[in-house]
Design a protein around this motif. Structure first.
Motif, mmCIF file in Angstrom:
data_model
loop_
_atom_site.group_PDB
_atom_site.id
_atom_site.type_symbol
_atom_site.label_atom_id
_atom_site.label_comp_id
_atom_site.label_asym_id
_atom_site.label_seq_id
_atom_site.Cartn_x
_atom_site.Cartn_y
_atom_site.Cartn_z
ATOM 1 N N CYS A 38 0.922 -1.314 -0.031
ATOM 2 C CA CYS A 38 0.143 0.115 -0.078
ATOM 3 C C CYS A 38 0.934 1.432 0.068
ATOM 4 O O CYS A 38 2.021 1.379 0.430
ATOM 5 C CB CYS A 38 -0.905 -0.094 1.271
ATOM 6 S SG CYS A 38 -1.776 1.550 1.534
ATOM 7 N N HIS A 64 -0.263 -4.109 5.569
ATOM 8 C CA HIS A 64 -1.558 -4.516 6.185
ATOM 9 C C HIS A 64 -2.403 -5.056 5.168
ATOM 10 O O HIS A 64 -3.821 -5.019 5.416
ATOM 11 C CB HIS A 64 -2.315 -3.196 6.738
ATOM 12 C CG HIS A 64 -2.234 -2.114 5.745
ATOM 13 N ND1 HIS A 64 -1.196 -1.007 5.643
ATOM 14 C CD2 HIS A 64 -3.075 -1.508 4.806
ATOM 15 C CE1 HIS A 64 -1.490 0.008 4.846
ATOM 16 N NE2 HIS A 64 -2.870 -0.356 4.314
ATOM 17 N N GLU A 65 -2.255 -5.383 3.849
ATOM 18 C CA GLU A 65 -2.962 -6.220 2.872
ATOM 19 C C GLU A 65 -2.626 -7.624 2.601
ATOM 20 O O GLU A 65 -1.135 -7.873 2.208
ATOM 21 C CB GLU A 65 -2.831 -5.485 1.643
ATOM 22 C CG GLU A 65 -3.438 -3.965 1.567
ATOM 23 C CD GLU A 65 -3.086 -3.138 0.350
ATOM 24 O OE1 GLU A 65 -2.938 -3.900 -0.859
ATOM 25 O OE2 GLU A 65 -3.403 -2.025 0.027
ATOM 26 N N GLU A 144 -8.002 -5.904 1.536
ATOM 27 C CA GLU A 144 -8.241 -4.590 2.722
ATOM 28 C C GLU A 144 -8.461 -3.385 1.900
ATOM 29 O O GLU A 144 -9.442 -2.559 1.994
ATOM 30 C CB GLU A 144 -6.988 -4.749 3.132
ATOM 31 C CG GLU A 144 -6.902 -3.789 4.558
ATOM 32 C CD GLU A 144 -6.770 -2.196 3.969
ATOM 33 O OE1 GLU A 144 -6.995 -1.364 4.761
ATOM 34 O OE2 GLU A 144 -5.802 -1.948 3.155
HETATM 35 ZN ZN LIG Z 1 -3.472 0.724 2.765
#
Ligand SMILES: [Zn+2]
Ligand SMILES: NC(=O)C1=CN([C@@H]2O[C@H](COP(=O)(O)OP(=O)(O)OC[C@H]3O[C@@H](n4cnc5c(N)ncnc54)[C@H](OP(=O)(O)O)[C@@H]3O)[C@@H](O)[C@H]2O)C=CC1
Ligand SMILES: O=C(CO)[C@H](O)[C@H](O)COP(=O)(O)O
Length: 341
Positions: A38, A64-65, A144
């Motif tokens: 990201c 965080h993905e 996400e």
């Molecule tokens: Zn993100």
């Protein structure tokens, strides 16, 4: 159980750290298989955050993905090998009014604590969503990001007035593509118009009703509502242009992240009676709904596959740097790491 965490210790420098995962907790152990980069990860990797922020947050595992395979569930509810999406938002309290991703007490992986760049991730059972068999795992890796758009459109739906003939999406990157695609699916009777800078990127928005270069928008064109998907200080330019081209009483969703405050034409926000709201991150229900959307609309998965830029197999720290550096050089699209650590 012995684990290895790959933490960013300084811009562009990952280091492996060994830690212990207790198998006595109720957490489920997941082996990441596909991770996606990201812009927020890049801001840490490239040292674009303020020095005091970097000092506070690093060392920290990024990403965080991501999705992975269940390795161990102490309750045996999840079976070893089951494929799951991992939810980075991690609430520590419940609130009847405020959504989990807006509670100031919630932690977020790769922002407040370690993200998914680990051999094994110990994660709460309420932070996992089972993936359907046969799903494209490279697409599932960035669920996400898709859930962020899903979440924002839900918030838009309860805020915006009912005239939705034309909805503008400002931006021509990944977030704009996903938001515009989900908008078209959710509101097929609305025209979804894209306002961007790069013709070659906007050419991929084949489902949109029209695309416009932001330097050449027909002066009489108006939208009823708009989504800002630009970020950085450029988001100020985009939001002010939206304010110029939106009809009175329209709703503007702000999604792009800027490190610095951006000046806005508040006079016209008042005069037009605009409804401006921010939207950030997502919660577990948004993940469930997004995966349900993949299940019921196979074409969504196909469109999302078209924005995968590079897929890089990661077996070493050198590969991690290779993936992040390739992501910086990309002309567009998502960079997916096939995690073979
Ligand atoms: Zn993100
Ligand atoms: N709210 C949330 O929870 C989330 C927010 N984000 C944030 O959203 C932002 C966008 O993400 P992403 O799509 O991945 O980023 P990208 O950089 O891929 O996309 C932004 C695009 O907007 C273009 N652009 C620049 N200025 C304008 C303008 N004035 N009008 C229209 N388009 C413009 C850029 O072109 P060019 O590159 O040529 O300048 C670029 O192609 C980032 O700030 C990201 O951090 C991401 C995930 C979740
Ligand atoms: O990408 C995001 C969510 O998907 C957000 O941009 C991210 O949460 C912002 O985090 P940070 O404050 O660490 O930049």
């Amino acid at each position: 159980m012995l684990n290895t965490i790959y933490r960013l210790v300084a811009p562009r420098r990952f280091e492996a750290e060994f830690s212990d995962i207790s198998l006595k907790d109720d957490n489920i152990i997941v082996r990441p298989t596909h991770l996606s980069i990201c812009n927020a990860d890049q801001r840490y990797y490239q040292g674009k955050r303020a020095p005091e922020v970097l000092k506070k947050k690093l060392p920290m595992a990024l990403i965080h993905e991501g999705i992975g395979d269940v390795l161990y569930d102490p309750r045996g509810e999840y079976k070893p090998g089951q494929s799951v999406a991992m939810v980075p938002n991690t609430p520590v309290e419940k609130d009847d009014v405020i959504a989990e991703n807006y509670l100031r007490s919630s932690k977020f992986r790769a922002s407040g604590f370690d993200g998914f760049m680990q051999d094994s991730v110990a994660i709460g059972r309420d932070r996992l969503v089972l993936l359907p068999a046969g799903i494209n795992k490279r697409v599932a890796a960035f669920t996400e990001l898709v859930s962020v758009s899903y979440h924002t459109i839900n918030r838009f739906d309860v805020r915006a007035h009912r005239r939705r003939d034309r909805i503008g999406v400002w931006g021509d990157g990944n977030l704009a593509f996903i938001t515009a695609l989900l908008l078209k699916k959710r509101m097929p009777d609305s025209q979804v118009l894209i306002f961007g800078k790069n013709d070659y990127k906007m050419a991929d928005f084949v489902f949109a009703d029209a695309t416009y270069d932001i330097t050449d928008i027909p002066p009489e064109l108006r939208v009823d509502h708009a989504f800002e998907c630009v970020g950085t200080e450029a988001s100020g330019i985009a939001i002010n242009q939206i304010i110029d081209f939106i009809n009175p009483e329209g709703t503007i969703a702000i999604m792009g992240v800027s490190e610095n405050p951006v000046p806005l034409n508040t006079r016209m926000i008042l005069e037009k009676g605009l409804n401006v709201f921010g939207s950030s991150r997502s919660g577990v229900q948004d993940f469930r709904d997004t995966i349900q959307l993949y299940n019921s609309n196979k074409d969504v998965e196909e469109y999302l596959e078209s924005i995968i830029g590079e897929t890089i197999t990661v077996r070493s720290i050198a590969d991690m740097n290779r993936a992040f550096d390739a992501d910086i050089r990309k002309s567009g699209g998502k960079t997916v790491m096939v995690w073979e650590k």
